[in-house]
Design an enzyme around this catalytic site. Sequence first.
Site, PDB file in Angstrom:
ATOM      1  N   GLY A 142       0.210   0.559  -1.175  1.00  0.00           N
ATOM      2  CA  GLY A 142       0.285   2.015  -1.214  1.00  0.00           C
ATOM      3  C   GLY A 142       0.073   2.609   0.160  1.00  0.00           C
ATOM      4  O   GLY A 142      -0.477   3.702   0.300  1.00  0.00           O
ATOM      5  N   GLY A 143       0.539   1.903   1.186  1.00  0.00           N
ATOM      6  CA  GLY A 143       0.245   2.266   2.572  1.00  0.00           C
ATOM      7  C   GLY A 143       1.174   3.285   3.189  1.00  0.00           C
ATOM      8  O   GLY A 143       1.095   3.521   4.396  1.00  0.00           O
TER       9      GLY A 143
ATOM     10  N   ASP B 242       4.867  -0.058  -0.641  1.00  0.00           N
ATOM     11  CA  ASP B 242       4.813   1.300  -1.173  1.00  0.00           C
ATOM     12  C   ASP B 242       6.058   1.506  -2.036  1.00  0.00           C
ATOM     13  O   ASP B 242       6.852   0.576  -2.237  1.00  0.00           O
ATOM     14  CB  ASP B 242       4.735   2.332  -0.042  1.00  0.00           C
ATOM     15  CG  ASP B 242       4.047   3.620  -0.498  1.00  0.00           C
ATOM     16  OD1 ASP B 242       2.892   3.843  -0.110  1.00  0.00           O
ATOM     17  OD2 ASP B 242       4.653   4.388  -1.266  1.00  0.00           O
TER      18      ASP B 242
ATOM     19  N   ASP C 250       5.554  -0.558  -7.317  1.00  0.00           N
ATOM     20  CA  ASP C 250       4.958   0.482  -8.151  1.00  0.00           C
ATOM     21  C   ASP C 250       3.633  -0.108  -8.599  1.00  0.00           C
ATOM     22  O   ASP C 250       3.595  -0.988  -9.462  1.00  0.00           O
ATOM     23  CB  ASP C 250       5.854   0.796  -9.351  1.00  0.00           C
ATOM     24  CG  ASP C 250       5.242   1.828 -10.296  1.00  0.00           C
ATOM     25  OD1 ASP C 250       4.008   2.024 -10.255  1.00  0.00           O
ATOM     26  OD2 ASP C 250       5.988   2.423 -11.095  1.00  0.00           O
ATOM     27  N   PHE C 251       2.523   0.325  -7.988  1.00  0.00           N
ATOM     28  CA  PHE C 251       1.271  -0.401  -8.220  1.00  0.00           C
ATOM     29  C   PHE C 251       0.709  -0.230  -9.626  1.00  0.00           C
ATOM     30  O   PHE C 251      -0.280  -0.870  -9.981  1.00  0.00           O
ATOM     31  CB  PHE C 251       0.207  -0.110  -7.158  1.00  0.00           C
ATOM     32  CG  PHE C 251      -0.055   1.340  -6.825  1.00  0.00           C
ATOM     33  CD1 PHE C 251      -0.287   2.291  -7.800  1.00  0.00           C
ATOM     34  CD2 PHE C 251      -0.102   1.735  -5.490  1.00  0.00           C
ATOM     35  CE1 PHE C 251      -0.558   3.601  -7.479  1.00  0.00           C
ATOM     36  CE2 PHE C 251      -0.375   3.059  -5.155  1.00  0.00           C
ATOM     37  CZ  PHE C 251      -0.606   3.992  -6.149  1.00  0.00           C
TER      38      PHE C 251
ATOM     39  N   HIS D 140      -8.878   7.357  -5.068  1.00  0.00           N
ATOM     40  CA  HIS D 140      -9.432   8.692  -5.338  1.00  0.00           C
ATOM     41  C   HIS D 140      -8.398   9.626  -5.963  1.00  0.00           C
ATOM     42  O   HIS D 140      -8.760  10.682  -6.488  1.00  0.00           O
ATOM     43  CB  HIS D 140     -10.026   9.295  -4.055  1.00  0.00           C
ATOM     44  CG  HIS D 140      -9.052  10.031  -3.193  1.00  0.00           C
ATOM     45  ND1 HIS D 140      -9.347  11.238  -2.609  1.00  0.00           N
ATOM     46  CD2 HIS D 140      -7.787   9.730  -2.808  1.00  0.00           C
ATOM     47  CE1 HIS D 140      -8.311  11.657  -1.905  1.00  0.00           C
ATOM     48  NE2 HIS D 140      -7.364  10.763  -1.999  1.00  0.00           N
TER      49      HIS D 140
END
Length: 445
Positions: free
Chosen positions: A257-258, A280, A311-312, A331
Amino acid sequence: MASTFSELDDLVALITTAVADVKAEYTKLNLPFPKLADVNPHPIDSTIIPQKLQRATQTISGACAQLSALVVPPSQIMYMRAGDFITTASLRVALESNIADILKDHPDGLHVSEVASRSGIEQGKIGRVLRLLATKHCFREVKKDVWANNRLSVGLLQDNPLRYIIAFNADDSGKAGGYLYETLEDKVSGPSYAVEHTPFARFHGKPVWDFFLDNPDRSQRFSKGMPGFAQVFDTNTMIHGYPWQDIPAGSTLCDVGGGFGHISMNIARLNPGLRVVLQDLPSNVEPAKALWQAQASDIIQAGKIEFVPIDFFKDIPVAGCDYYYMKHVIHNWPDNASKTILANVKKAMQPNSRLILQEYVIQHTSRDQDNAQNDLETAPEPLLPNFGEGRFLRYRLDLSMMIVFGSHERTLDNFKELGNAVGLELVEVRNCGELSAIEYRLAEP
């Protein structure tokens, strides 16, 4: 009998010591101290802040706020805090009418009549807005009714990405915040962490992601503000806050997701022996390749960067990497969604792998034994143990996540519980400036 002024004296002593630390750190960095009247970028703004300097500034901020809470009548403090929205509304006026840009080429100031003419806002009213903001040290009245930019107001210029994240907070998010109570007391939305049940969705009539789809100008503004977000939350401190340079050559870092990989690019610069896998959404892969080609073509040519879509929520990251790194990902999501993300990362890990989250860690405000958190730095007494106003950013962001996304920042216990739920053991928490590095390994079977 103890002096009735002891708390007052102790706070002044903390401020005095912290100011001395600030002077020493600026001297060590060989930098002049900035002035509020400055409008040009100061070298400290692009410097990774040493931890001692950051701790000193947090101490000064927390102690000054606590000192004010002691000496100012409580009725005035509470009235002013209830009126914080007026400052936000005034900032939005300055943003939407481009006051900072109007003043940009006038270092000696511009008369309010000319500011009014160029902004289209009545002279008396724009003058009152500017006077309120100048009282908060944003803009400068160089002489009666003559206004100029200063070190704070240049953050509102159109070429400054900070402007766009401030605009989101003052507009789309700020307006929604007015519906926080109505959302919390509602029997459906109150207990829910779904993005459909946020104050943002209540005010705008749709969740934030649908709002962005239907309002591409707002989505673009939010995206333009992301570099400004990085300025505010000092995300680059992670580069030197974690011992990346000590990782053995040939190790692999998977940045999950960087985005375009700004942080992992800098980490790769710090440790040239490291191999990076950047993951990502598919839509970000080609822009990321273009960025690395422009700024790190040597790393591409050396074959030390791989771009892999993910797609994490559905996919498992590239398996068998030594380090998995996620910056400000968890978060954004409530616990159930976060567990899904972490469970997928866990499936990719091998016994010696580590997962590192770069996140805020929320601390309690009491010093009782039940709330002792030995893994986290606490402020000296008589400050609140979480540094109070000195670390207020993370508590403000926590409520912002509630208002917009239905998610939250987390305490140390929250991070332990998240890991335990998916079979990860929390190993260590490192202070990396504003944010922390939360390190996990596979839990013992």
